[in-house]
Scaffold this active site. Structure first.
Site, PDB file in Angstrom:
ATOM      1  CB  THR A 185       3.894   6.761  68.175  1.00  0.00           C
ATOM      2  OG1 THR A 185       2.486   6.901  68.261  1.00  0.00           O
ATOM      3  CG2 THR A 185       4.234   5.500  67.414  1.00  0.00           C
ATOM      4  CD  GLU A 330       4.732   4.590  64.115  1.00  0.00           C
ATOM      5  OE1 GLU A 330       5.925   4.946  64.240  1.00  0.00           O
ATOM      6  OE2 GLU A 330       3.766   5.355  64.292  1.00  0.00           O
ATOM      7  CE  LYS A 439      -0.714  21.230  47.605  1.00  0.00           C
ATOM      8  NZ  LYS A 439      -1.566  20.041  47.536  1.00  0.00           N
ATOM      9  CD1 TRP A 444       2.806  20.703  49.764  1.00  0.00           C
ATOM     10  CD2 TRP A 444       3.815  18.811  49.123  1.00  0.00           C
ATOM     11  NE1 TRP A 444       1.909  19.672  49.944  1.00  0.00           N
ATOM     12  CE2 TRP A 444       2.496  18.509  49.556  1.00  0.00           C
ATOM     13  CE3 TRP A 444       4.634  17.780  48.685  1.00  0.00           C
ATOM     14  CZ2 TRP A 444       1.998  17.215  49.543  1.00  0.00           C
ATOM     15  CZ3 TRP A 444       4.125  16.491  48.677  1.00  0.00           C
ATOM     16  CH2 TRP A 444       2.825  16.214  49.091  1.00  0.00           C
TER      17      TRP A 444
END
Lengths: 543, 543
Positions: A185, A330, A439, A444
């Site tokens: 990755t 993944e 945040k 959020w």
């Protein structure tokens, strides 16, 4: 009670064997790194693949050995997809866009013992060879006449191996859970982490890709992945296309608009896949030439979310329909896809466009859940945002050498690091990368929504929202944008443009126009680097 | 080297769980045995399935136990497909068209310990109960108000079980190679033989069915199998449809033209599957009513080969395109399918029709080979006829209790008992059942070709070619035909009709018109019985 069905393991070479037998003349076409277009049928592809399989065994490649590539999307890379995995070795497709230090790091971490490379990378391989002491043999993916002078002196030549070896090879009886591929990755935090695919996971994923509500692959399709074969195996299209006898077009190195448009037109491409910027390039090229494409049916867009304006433009200029996709290295990578449901048949055009901005819906095989801060599963209401976790037969259970084990939960799920919502219809909507979250006042703010809002302004090229410290609200959003060539814009106008499109308290305190944004090897903005720059403000100069 | 991917076994309940979560309101519609149309969404189907799963466990059904059904294609049978397999038991779908002695034989051979039956069979179950001493509980698939008087006195009632049990159930962690289903082949020679499917084989087969070049199932499809659910699991469509969220229509008991046409029209069916006689019935009905159907896209035809005239008529009257399919209980059943290749896009209409008469081409997952008398593989030249053998992850490795082991070769293939050719494009063409072969002067004559030739005559309804002893040629073909209602024909004219369509030496010495042909429980002519009758000629009276 055990059933009485044949115990035929799911193995990758069976895919190419099938294509060679039932679609012998269906073509694999590629733009070679050396320039010319190359084409052959699956029957010839299998013969050459078996020659390379013999060569690998002759070179001493053993089951489980990692064989690395530094290569673009070409027919030789396609052959290695089957030859390396077919003999029981593991194909490690290194992303050549990584920094040289990282290339060395992943090659050594993977303990690669063989390396195949395109001419593009001949000089780099010479330079780095000493730092990769485990490599026993290096093979230049070209013929002797085109071998670059800067290639390592001891490099073998791919076409010499093809010529020197016979086209018959009996694939060994491999366990389907044996490792077949290794992809690292991109790792925006910490070192890259290796994902170790199996024959089983890759075959199941290739079958799932072909289904009508996924990529819809038949023998009548012409599939061109414009994600490189080192990016999560080009979404496994080099396996999924031959599994159904579809023609496969591999664009080589050149992903510019003119090169892609030429291949679409000449080869009658029906299925395209790639990140949004690729299609902007093609649309720009078609704008210039005035040419129209007629063959495209589906454009799968992943990697980053396109805006509504971009979806409209792509569908208008390239033809076909956009299906947004979401996945990760993944997840092999298909996680979700945005394909119309029957209830969407009569929806208004604007509703269709809005629907296409969601990442998509789950398919059988990939379980999805949204998890809150205490590990509780959150409702599928389209509003509750939390950590996106996935599970399934083509999802990683661990990273290579057990790196990054925190991403795998005790109850068997992979935590993607994405923040997302799921709605009652099963649509996934990414709102953030967990590490990029803003945040503010305990709530959020979606950086993706802010970026999409400002990108709908005609002068804006790219955008990145990041959180900056605030004494009262903890964090407030700052929106950094680059402008399209020749365009100008007033930051206050851009702020008003965003304010008209998002919740009032989401509106960034500042929109700042910058010359450029830092882009990583997979084409995404490096927000960590942005945040570093912001903490030392002199690094991030307003243009 | 073992890969690092999640070890998620392929299990059948995951299919219904997926459909319930992502397609909760997509319907399963059936014509109940009691008469009315029933409909519910996949979410409700899952809840009821879990109630039945709890009921089964409560009744004492243990993993590996065989649970039999004598039932038509209904939503309750659909629930048992998932509930029985999901708890780890084995669903034995008995063909109720078998002779009573055979029903008893297979139930005892399978050691069935539980029996679910439709009202249709209530009386028969009462009569046969004493002969099936292993059955611990019998369940009438109805509600208490509709329980027939002739049902066994100790029969439980399905809807009572649904009501008495909770809708939550945690599926056990089953090995994917565990047995899930048991189907007996119709066995035209010897006793029926059991095929024991696994979760793995069934899931893989369901995935393969959905692919565009197979059945092409998406969430936008409405799938109606007109093969009963005791015929090789209705080609596994009850698993393949929910795997992609397609609507499923189960026709219950009534497969007559009017009933089928009504469901197609009312439910917007896009995909049909069944033997040719079903579609003749629908076409006859539409001829009478003058109605037109507008929703059908694909009609998969298996079981026996349709004639060119029939393919034309079906496509004309029902709409959509015919795809011939070939498979057996032992192959789950999909073996080959006749889907157009890209090179067929511009073929003439007549060429299309001729192509559609071949059984089809292989798909990834099923290996095919043609083997000669000495066991040697024959060329794929469209001419060399030999034993058709198959191999793959959804093909039987043995019959239950190791019956009929001669059908399984030492090198891991299943001998189908069919004689066939394969051509260079991979098209399979069946020429005979091995046991029905006519060998004349040392050469094979295809009974299927003779039957197809005479069936293209407008007066002919059905035909059967059998070999009769001949002093010089060993065998010569005799062609027995039945006529359509109200039609007459001269046997010599029929002979001339055949002679114009086959090789001269294939032309039968005699064409004989008979009143009827003996038909077995799967709708096929029983040639063994015909040959018996021919050896005692007084049994086979010319009409």
């Amino acid at each position: 009670m055990q059933a009485l069905m044949m115990d035929r393991p799911l193995r990758l070479p069976s895919i190419l064997e099938y294509a060679a037998q039932y679609h012998p003349d269906r073509e694999v076409v590629d733009r070679m790194v050396e320039g010319p277009i190359h084409r052959y049928g699956y029957a010839d592809a299998l013969k050459r693949t078996k020659r390379i399989a013999n060569a690998l065994v002759g070179l001493g490649v053993k089951p489980g050995d990692r064989v690395a590539t530094l290569a673009w999307s070409t027919h030789r890379h396609f052959e290695l997809y089957f030859a390396v995995t077919g003999i029981g070795a593991v194909l490690h497709t290194i992303n050549p866009r990584l920094h040289a230090d990282q290339i060395v790091w992943v090659a050594n971490h993977a303990e690669d013992s063989f390396l195949f490379f395109d001419n593009t990378f001949a000089g780099q391989v010479s330079e780095l060879a000493e730092q990769m002491p485990l490599i026993k043999a290096k093979v230049a993916m070209t013929d002797r006449a085109r071998l670059p002078a800067e290639a390592p002196k001891d490099a073998l030549v791919y076409e010499d191996l093809v010529e020197a070896n016979p086209p018959d090879f009996d694939w060994p009886e491999l366990d389907e859970r044996q490792a077949s591929g290794l992809c690292y990755t991109s790792g925006t935090t910490g070192n890259p982490k290796g994902v170790l695919y199996s024959h089983r996971s890759t075959v199941l994923h290739a079958m799932a890709l072909g289904l009508p509500d996924a990529f819809n692959f038949s023998a009548r399709d012409v599939v061109m992945p414009c994600a490189q074969m080192y990016h999560a195996n080009a979404w496994c299209t080099p396996y999924a296309a031959p599994l159904v006898g579809a023609k496969l077009v591999l664009p080589g190195r050149a992903l510019d608009g003119a090169s892609i448009a030429e291949l679409i037109d000449q080869e009658g491409v029906t299925f395209l896949l790639g990140v949004p910027t690729i299609w902007v390039g093609v649309a720009d090229h078609l704008d210039q030439t005035g040419a129209r494409l007629t063959s495209v049916k589906t454009i799968a867009i992943g990697g980053s979310a396109p805006t509504a304006a971009l979806v409209s433009r792509i569908e208008d200029r390239l033809g076909g329909h956009v299906r947004q996709i979401w996945g990760m290295t993944e997840t092999s990578p298909l996680g979700v896809i945005n394909t119309a449901l029957p209830e969407h048949a009569n929806e208004a055009a604007d509703a269709t466009l809005q629907r296409k901005l969601k990442q998509g819906r789950g398919l059988w095989g990939v379980d999805l859940r949204i998890v809150g801060p205490e590990g509780q599963e959150l409702p599928r209401d389209g509003k509750s945002a939390g950590n996106l976790q996935v599970r399934g037969p083509w999802v990683s259970s661990a990273y290579f050498k057990n790196d990054g084990s925190a991403a795998f939960t005790d109850d068997g799920w992979f935590d993607t690091g994405d923040i997302a919502t799921l709605d009652a219809q099963g649509y996934l909507r990414l709102t953030d990368r967990a590490k990029d979250v803003i945040k503010s006042g305990g709530e959020w703010i979606s950086t993706l929504d802010l970026e999409e809002a400002v990108c709908s302004h005609p002068a804006v090229a790219m955008a990145a929202a990041v959180g900056v410290p605030h004494p009262k609200w903890d964090e407030r959003p700052l929106l950094l944008v680059t402008l399209r060539p020749g365009q100008t814009a007033d930051p206050e106008d851009l702020k008003a443009h965003v304010a008209a499109r998002v919740a009032k308290w989401w509106t960034p305190d500042e929109v700042r126009i910058v010359e450029s944004l830092p882009i990583g090897p997979t084409g995404k903005v490096l927000k960590r680097e942005l945040r570093d720059q912001l903490s030392t403000p002199e690094k991030l100069r307003a243009s």
